[in-house]
Every structure is written in structure tokens, then in C-alpha cells.
Design a protein around this motif. Structure first.
Motif, PDB file in Angstrom:
ATOM      1  N   GLN A  97       0.830  -1.207   0.000  1.00 14.96           N
ATOM      2  CA  GLN A  97       0.000   0.000   0.000  1.00 14.96           C
ATOM      3  C   GLN A  97       0.862   1.254   0.000  1.00 14.96           C
ATOM      4  OE1 GLN A  97      -3.274   0.134  -0.555  1.00 14.96           O
ATOM      5  NE2 GLN A  97      -3.126  -2.108  -0.769  1.00 14.96           N
ATOM      6  N   VAL A  98       1.967   1.233   0.737  1.00 19.63           N
ATOM      7  CA  VAL A  98       2.883   2.381   0.735  1.00 19.63           C
ATOM      8  C   VAL A  98       3.457   2.581  -0.663  1.00 19.63           C
ATOM      9  CG1 VAL A  98       5.074   3.280   1.610  1.00 19.63           C
ATOM     10  CG2 VAL A  98       3.467   2.168   3.182  1.00 19.63           C
ATOM     11  N   LEU A  99       3.883   1.512  -1.299  1.00 20.68           N
ATOM     12  CA  LEU A  99       4.462   1.611  -2.641  1.00 20.68           C
ATOM     13  C   LEU A  99       3.432   2.081  -3.655  1.00 20.68           C
ATOM     14  CD1 LEU A  99       6.611  -1.654  -2.589  1.00 20.68           C
ATOM     15  CD2 LEU A  99       7.476   0.683  -2.559  1.00 20.68           C
ATOM     16  N   LYS A 100       2.195   1.629  -3.501  1.00 21.12           N
ATOM     17  CA  LYS A 100       1.139   2.060  -4.421  1.00 21.12           C
ATOM     18  C   LYS A 100       0.839   3.553  -4.276  1.00 21.12           C
ATOM     19  CE  LYS A 100      -1.390  -2.324  -4.873  1.00 21.12           C
ATOM     20  NZ  LYS A 100      -2.661  -3.031  -4.557  1.00 21.12           N
ATOM     21  N   GLY A 101       1.237   4.147  -3.156  1.00 18.93           N
ATOM     22  CA  GLY A 101       1.007   5.571  -2.940  1.00 18.93           C
ATOM     23  C   GLY A 101       1.881   6.463  -3.791  1.00 18.93           C
ATOM     24  N   PHE A 102       2.912   5.884  -4.423  1.00 19.30           N
ATOM     25  CA  PHE A 102       3.764   6.647  -5.324  1.00 19.30           C
ATOM     26  C   PHE A 102       3.154   6.664  -6.727  1.00 19.30           C
ATOM     27  CE2 PHE A 102       6.688   5.264  -1.991  1.00 19.30           C
ATOM     28  CZ  PHE A 102       7.415   6.435  -1.754  1.00 19.30           C
ATOM     29  N   ASP A 103       3.621   7.564  -7.555  1.00 20.62           N
ATOM     30  CA  ASP A 103       3.174   7.636  -8.941  1.00 20.62           C
ATOM     31  C   ASP A 103       3.874   6.538  -9.730  1.00 20.62           C
ATOM     32  OD1 ASP A 103       2.445   8.200 -11.514  1.00 20.62           O
ATOM     33  OD2 ASP A 103       3.176  10.270 -11.531  1.00 20.62           O
TER      34      ASP A 103
END
Length: 367
Positions: A354-360
């Protein structure tokens, strides 16, 4: 089995560390049946052969009997290796400061497998490395044999040769003769990639590990070129690869939608083949319109296609844009960046995703 233990013990000598590593592997094999014993036996034998073949790079460079071409490659690799530790803050050990001639084009062959209507890989778990999306074999014949057995079970299977791999710091990984055909810069980038695995490795998360190492490889190469006063890679060097990966990942997403649909098996099978043909058409259109007809991926795209063949793309590229942005947030300070990556690695897997998905994660940020 006892003979294998005695043979290894008698031949190891200074390789006691290897024996300590091998014991849990063989015990794990005993708990999982004869096929596992055979598999771990070939892993142990293959790794032992690599260890015995190693020679210090510095000695080979100094030896007048070393062929001039090999000496030149090793001198360039030695400089890249020093840069990796001094500037990229990667582990400073004997890995890639030794060389091994293995006499074959690949050090291992990885076997990937998926169900017919799924892009989820068949995972394999190991005592040290955790779970990964493939099985590696030191013999091409053994890899093909394993692949044939999985095909008989109705799985999609793909066998890919690998020129290098990391033992995550357990051993002093050598520069392999299989790595020398790429050119000196590509050799340097692989050294950066494999040392990154030694710097940060998260059990049971292949996509995280490979995307992280791929980012370190790409940014490390950019800095390595700059340090030598070379221009940044041209769009042709990296842009074509990025465009190709984007095509493959888009195809994967369409296949996921197809497999999740309520269609019958025959309809899904037909849709699957239609999607592979679409991928080929899209590739050829891109090649002819933007690459002046230069098809660097023609052989791959024209060969037989299945789900398993698409697996490595998602594994190696999925989170690269996220790591690129994390590096910028860390002020492009490698030590700060590694600490942040390590902190991410300690999170539960779903929270980490989820943290990684928060990046573009758009294609424009892939490099």
C-alpha cells in the motif's frame, strides 16, 4: 545421502561456511521427499563448483598469461566494483572481486510456472531465501525436464537462462564468464544489481527485491557514467526497453481481467491467444513507427507465448518508479535511501504494498 555428506565434507576444506549453509538445505530436503533431495543436491553441487572455480580478479589482472581481452574486462569490472562500494554505498566485501570461468552461457536456468488462467506464479520456498517465483537449475537439461513435468500438469511454463545471481552475502559471489559477453557497462550494472540484493533483501517478496535492485542498477549506472564523464544513456538505450515493458505489463493487466471474467474455459483460452496476438501486433506497430524497424525484441515476441513468459516483467519492474521517487525524497543520499527501504521491508507485506502504491507508478516514472 551419507555419501553426499562425506563427499562434501572431505572436499570442502576452507569452505566450512558452505557446509553450514548446506546442512539446513539437506535437512529441508529430507523432510520433503526424494525429489527435494535431488533438487537440493544439484543446488549444492552447482554452488560448490562455482566456489571452487573462483580466482581473485587482482591476480588474474597481474598474471601475464591472462588473455588481453579478459584482462581488460576484469580491469573495468574492478573499477565498477570499487565505485559500487565507495559511491553507491553497496557492501564492501570480496563479492565480484573474484572470477569464475563456468564454460557455459548461463549459470542457472530458472523455471517459471503459472496455472493456465492465472498470472500468479507457482512459488517455491527455501530455508534461507524465503519464497520466490521460480526454481533454479544448474543444468539446462534438468530445467527442461522439470518444465516438461509441470507442463504435463497443465501449467504454463517458461525456462529462462540467467547469467548471474546473488547468494545474498553468504558467499563471495564471482564475476562469471557468462557475464562477459554483455560489454563492460552492462557488466557493471549487473554488479550493482546483485550487490543491491546483498544490501537489502526481504523474504517472500520477489517483486520488492527485484524492483529495488533494478532501481539501484539504473541509478547506479547513471552515476557511474557521470563519474567517467560520459553522457547519460540515450533514449534508444533505455527508452525502447521501457516502452516494451509497458506493452507487456498492459497485456498482463488485460489477461488478468480476462481470467477473472465468468467466461467458459474454451472462451478464456481463445481470448488468451487473441491477447498474445494483440501484444505481437502492438509491438510490431511500435517497432515500425518509432524504432525505425529495429526489432531488438523480435526473437522474444515471435517465440511461443504463455502466462509464465510474462512473469519476469512484473517481478523486475513493478515498483521501480516508487523506489526512484523514494530516492529523491531521501535527498539522493544512498545511506538514507537504504534505511528507508529497510524500514519498508520490515512492514507487513500488504502494508508495504500500500505504501508503494502511494507513489506515482505511471510509465513516465519508470526510469
Amino acid at each position: 545421502m551419507l555419501r553426499l555428506f562425506l563427499l562434501l565434507r572431505s572436499s570442502l576444506g576452507a569452505l566450512d561456511h558452505f557446509f553450514r549453509y548446506l546442512v539446513p538445505l539437506l535437512v529441508f530436503g529430507l523432510l520433503n521427499g526424494c525429489s527435494s533431495i535431488d533438487y537440493y543436491g544439484q543446488l549444492a553441487s552447482g554452488q560448490l563448483q562455482l566456489l571452487q572455480a573462483r580466482k581473485p580478479v587482482a591476480e588474474l589482472i597481474a598474471d601475464p598469461a591472462t588473455p588481453a581481452k579478459l584482462r581488460q574486462h576484469l580491469m573495468q569490472a574492478e573499477q565498477a566494483r570499487a565505485f559500487a562500494s565507495a559511491q553507491l554505498r553497496l557492501p564492501d566485501n570480496r563479492s565480484y572481486r573474484v572470477y569464475a570461468d563456468i564454460g557455459r552461457p548461463f549459470v542457472v536456468w530458472n523455471v517459471f510456472a503459472t496455472p493456465e488462467f492465472s498470472l500468479e506464479p507457482q512459488t517455491h520456498c527455501f530455508p534461507i531465501a524465503g519464497c520466490v517465483a521460480y526454481r533454479g537449475y544448474y543444468s539446462q537439461g534438468a530445467a527442461r525436464g522439470a518444465a516438461a513435468l509441470q507442463k504435463q500438469q497443465g501449467l504454463d511454463v517458461y525456462v529462462g537462462g540467467v547469467e548471474a545471481y546473488s547468494t545474498l552475502g553468504w558467499f563471495d559471489d564471482p564475476i562469471l564468464s557468462s557475464m562477459l559477453g554483455w560489454g563492460d557497462e552492462r557488466l557493471a550494472t549487473v554488479i550493482f544489481h546483485e550487490l543491491a540484493h546483498q544490501r537489502v533483501y526481504v523474504r517472500d517478496d520477489t517483486a520488492f527485491n527485484e524492483s529495488f535492485a533494478t532501481f539501484v542498477e539504473q541509478e547506479g549506472t547513471r552515476q557511474w557514467r557521470a563519474a567517467r564523464g560520459l553522457q547519460a544513456q540515450s533514449e534508444d538505450d533505455g527508452g525502447q526497453r521501457d516502452q516494451f515493458v509497458t506493452l507487456v505489463l498492459a497485456s498482463r493487466e488485460r489477461l488478468k481481467t480476462l481470467y477473472a471474467s465468468p467466461l467458459t474455459a474454451p472462451a478464456k483460452r481463445a481470448g488468451k491467444q487473441a491477447e498474445f496476438e494483440r501484444l505481437r501486433r502492438d509491438y510490431r506497430a511500435l517497432r515500425d513507427s518509432q524504432w525505425q524497424g529495429k526489432g531488438r525484441y523480435d526473437a522474444w515476441i515471435n517465440a511461443p507465448m504463455n502466462n509464465a513468459k510474462l512473469l519476469p516483467f512484473g517481478l523486475y519492474d513493478q515498483w521501480v518508479p516508487a523506489f526512484a521517487q523514494l530516492f529523491v525524497q531521501a535527498g539522493k543520499d544512498w545511506d538514507v535511501f537504504y534505511r528507508q527501504v529497510e524500514a519498508l521491508g520490515k512492514l507487513p507485506r500488504e502494508q508495504r504494498r500500500q505504501v508503494l502504491k502511494g507513489f506515482d507508478l505511471s510509465p513516465a516514472n519508470r526510469r
